[in-house]
Scaffold this active site. Structure first.
Site, PDB file in Angstrom:
ATOM      1  N   LYS A  57     -46.254  82.116  14.420  1.00 54.80           N
ATOM      2  CA  LYS A  57     -46.014  83.226  14.925  1.00 54.80           C
ATOM      3  C   LYS A  57     -44.621  83.361  15.393  1.00 54.80           C
ATOM      4  CE  LYS A  57     -47.121  84.823  19.082  1.00 54.80           C
ATOM      5  NZ  LYS A  57     -47.827  84.845  20.439  1.00 54.80           N
ATOM      6  N   ASP A  93     -50.252  88.106  16.302  1.00 60.22           N
ATOM      7  CA  ASP A  93     -50.493  87.565  17.591  1.00 60.22           C
ATOM      8  C   ASP A  93     -51.978  88.283  17.778  1.00 60.22           C
ATOM      9  OD1 ASP A  93     -50.531  90.636  17.251  1.00 60.22           O
ATOM     10  OD2 ASP A  93     -48.779  90.923  18.848  1.00 60.22           O
TER      11      ASP A  93
END
Length: 213
Positions: free
Chosen positions: A121, A139
């Site tokens: 991420k 996320d």
């Protein structure tokens, strides 16, 4: 094919809805974005943007971070939460960057995820916003929205990322992430999504999958 077409229609609607969508973190270069992204874990971007000016003023290079006094650094970032782990990740990553990458943040996902505290991420945030290399950022917002919209049946962030990569053209990966995150904050919120105000409601099956955050 139906899911792919629907996903791309959703992307186009969100593109019109959020024409100014971009990374909400303030930064001027790759090292600053790396620091801000790590600080944003379990913390609002607004809070991070209040903290980083003092950090960026004191530490300008990877070497500055690598040689930082741990207590002083922790005091600067304390209000972002989990400051001990964040300090370890940031100073550790910068030490590797200083020693093995000549002070420059790596420009590939493969090298980024080798750094302490950097997962896919964070790596995709850095790649997409500092280097203009397409990446899908999964996320909590992306997990929630992609499940509700029926774009994936997976809940593991890496599997969700790979599912979405198949549905959106590569050149749109970064901006699709921004749009979905903006939508998750504005309309498709966690507890009570504002479905009646949602521009993609007709394209959403509202399957009701609950993502624990």
């Amino acid at each position: 094919m139906e899911i792919k077409n629907r996903t791309q229609k959703i992307n186009q609607i969100l593109k019109k809805t959020y024409p100014a969508a971009k990374c909400a973190l303030d930064f001027k270069n790759p090292p600053q974005l790396l620091v801000a992204t790590i600080l944003s874990a379990q913390c609002t971007d607004k809070r991070v943007n209040l903290v980083t000016p003092a950090v960026f003023k004191k530490y300008k290079t990877a070497g500055d971070y690598a040689r930082a006094n741990v207590s002083e650094f922790q005091n600067l970032i304390h209000s972002t939460g989990f400051y001990q782990n964040k300090t370890k990740s940031i100073l550790g990553a910068m030490k590797v960057i200083d020693e093995k990458h000549h002070g420059k943040v790596p420009e590939t996902l493969e090298e980024l995820v080798k750094l302490p505290g950097i997962g896919r991420k964070t790596a995709n945030v850095i790649l997409g916003n500092a280097f203009e290399t397409p990446g899908i950022v999964v996320d909590t917002h992306m997990l929630r929205l992609s499940a509700r919209m029926g774009l994936t049946k997976n809940v593991d962030p890496v599997k969700v990322e790979f599912d979405l990569m198949k549905l959106i053209p590569k050149q749109e990966w970064t901006m699709f992430s921004h749009r979905m995150i903006h939508h998750g904050r504005a309309i498709c919120v966690a507890r009570k999504p504002l479905c009646s105000k949602c521009p993609v409601e007709k394209l959403c099956p509202k399957i009701g999958v609950k993502i624990h955050e």
